[in-house]
Design an enzyme around this catalytic site. Structure first.
Site, PDB file in Angstrom:
ATOM      1  N   GLY A 213       0.764  -1.231   0.000  1.00  0.00           N
ATOM      2  CA  GLY A 213       0.000   0.000   0.000  1.00  0.00           C
ATOM      3  C   GLY A 213       0.800   1.290   0.000  1.00  0.00           C
ATOM      4  O   GLY A 213       0.246   2.348  -0.287  1.00  0.00           O
ATOM      5  N   ASP A 214       2.086   1.223   0.326  1.00  0.00           N
ATOM      6  CA  ASP A 214       2.928   2.428   0.297  1.00  0.00           C
ATOM      7  C   ASP A 214       4.347   2.025  -0.091  1.00  0.00           C
ATOM      8  O   ASP A 214       5.317   2.336   0.596  1.00  0.00           O
ATOM      9  CB  ASP A 214       2.909   3.128   1.655  1.00  0.00           C
ATOM     10  CG  ASP A 214       3.494   4.544   1.595  1.00  0.00           C
ATOM     11  OD1 ASP A 214       3.697   5.048   0.474  1.00  0.00           O
ATOM     12  OD2 ASP A 214       3.754   5.134   2.658  1.00  0.00           O
ATOM     13  N   LEU A 215       4.440   1.332  -1.209  1.00  0.00           N
ATOM     14  CA  LEU A 215       5.708   0.762  -1.642  1.00  0.00           C
ATOM     15  C   LEU A 215       6.472   1.795  -2.463  1.00  0.00           C
ATOM     16  O   LEU A 215       6.220   1.983  -3.652  1.00  0.00           O
ATOM     17  CB  LEU A 215       5.445  -0.506  -2.459  1.00  0.00           C
ATOM     18  CG  LEU A 215       6.611  -1.477  -2.641  1.00  0.00           C
ATOM     19  CD1 LEU A 215       7.124  -1.976  -1.301  1.00  0.00           C
ATOM     20  CD2 LEU A 215       6.185  -2.658  -3.507  1.00  0.00           C
ATOM     21  N   ASN A 219      10.531   3.068   1.952  1.00  0.00           N
ATOM     22  CA  ASN A 219       9.962   1.961   2.712  1.00  0.00           C
ATOM     23  C   ASN A 219      10.508   0.593   2.319  1.00  0.00           C
ATOM     24  O   ASN A 219       9.920  -0.436   2.652  1.00  0.00           O
ATOM     25  CB  ASN A 219       8.434   1.965   2.581  1.00  0.00           C
ATOM     26  CG  ASN A 219       7.804   3.179   3.238  1.00  0.00           C
ATOM     27  OD1 ASN A 219       8.446   3.851   4.043  1.00  0.00           O
ATOM     28  ND2 ASN A 219       6.562   3.470   2.896  1.00  0.00           N
TER      29      ASN A 219
END
Length: 337
Positions: A213-215, A219
């Protein structure tokens, strides 16, 4: 600032029994602060932990969301995430919250596409929504913005909900943008149905897949001991797997279109395949809007979003009525992974 002398009692209770040796700062965002905690266990062994302290609105929900995301990711890619330990509110100040996990030494460099691709493929191919629907059991946060993860059978409904919220959030730092609002309404009416409704009509379907979801660059790092990629700070949901690439279209990120192209070549695009690039543009616009909301210095992205809206409205002026889908296949490649 915290140290070994003033750890909240809720944090002490979440740690294994032992003596706290040190607490040192380790990373910071506008809404959280990270610390490394070293303890000496009752048996004399030294252990290290990472704790994220959240001091902001809805801090407890943010801590819980991260815990639930990491717990769920552990089910599918346990070698590439750090096992979560606990989350909770401060006992002395319930407006603050914490997320506790194991400390890992990470190299601040990106893995290669060949290293990261199998992990993302495994996550997408092996995961399945517990309800068979799009959503997630709890609210998750893409930074500060909350994501409404209410379960739904329709990916179009799920994404439209997120897109509307992003339109509002992106305007917060600089005030209402009438041009953006007007374009946004027409875009939601025409382009989103045109690009997303065909995914689930005329015999086509998409599997609700677990997404990190927040690649993006910040991260993903390399574990110093295993040399394996580690992904963290998730904002997970069960959704269309192509949404995983929402941050990779932008030239400001190193993890970019080369990864997307390689994934598409190896896994395949959802049907209708000819819409893949337009869907990628659509998904990335949501991320751009929320980036402006979090970081006001990125205001020029609003003009980029408006330009992309106009481009896609010009390409799909008739909305879903303009879709000519007679030649596409009935089976979506991702469903057979």
């Amino acid at each position: 600032m915290i140290d070994e002398t003033n750890l909240d009692s809720a944090i002490i209770a979440a740690l294994p029994p032992g003596k706290v040796l040190s607490v040192t700062r380790h990373g910071r965002t506008n809404w959280s602060t990270g610390y490394k905690i070293e303890i000496e266990g009752d048996g004399g062994e030294e252990k290290e932990f990472f704790i994220k302290i959240l001091d902001c609105e809805r801090a407890d929900e943010m801590a819980r969301g991260e815990f639930e995301c990491q717990t769920t990711l552990m089910q599918y890619i346990p070698d590439n995430v750090v096992p979560p330990i606990a989350w909770g509110k401060f006992a002395e100040d319930p407006t603050k919250a914490f997320y506790l996990t194991h400390f890992r030494y990470l190299h601040e460099r990106l893995p290669t596409t060949q290293q990261l691709l199998p992990i993302v493929k495994k996550l997408h191919s092996s995961s399945a929504s517990p309800t068979g629907k799009f959503g997630f059991p709890v609210t998750t946060f893409w930074g500060p913005p909350p994501m409404d993860n209410s379960w739904t059978d329709s990916w179009e409904e799920y994404f439209t909900r997120k897109f509307r919220a992003s339109l509002e959030y992106g305007q917060q730092p600089h005030g209402r943008d009438e041009e953006l609002c007007e374009l946004g309404e027409e875009f939601i009416l025409k382009v989103i149905p045109r690009l997303l409704r065909p995914l689930q009509t005329d015999g086509r379907s998409i599997k609700p897949t677990l997404c990190h979801g927040d690649l993006w660059d910040a991260n993903v790092q390399i574990d110093a001991s295993t040399q394996a990629p580690v992904i963290f700070d998730p904002c997970s949901f069960y959704g269309h797997h192509e949404m995983e690439f929402q941050s990779m279209r932008s030239a400001r990120n190193t993890l970019g279109q080369d990864f997307v192209t390689t994934y598409k070549n190896e896994v395949g695009a959802s049907e209708p395949q000819e819409d893949f690039d337009d869907r990628n543009a659509l998904y990335s616009m949501r991320g751009d809007l929320e980036t402006v909301g979090m970081w006001p210095q990125w205001l020029p992205l609003l003009q980029h979003v408006k330009d992309e809206m106009r481009r896609l409205l010009e390409k799909h002026p008739d909305g879903v009525a303009g879709f000519k889908g007679g030649a596409v296949k009935d089976v979506n490649p991702i469903s057979s992974l």
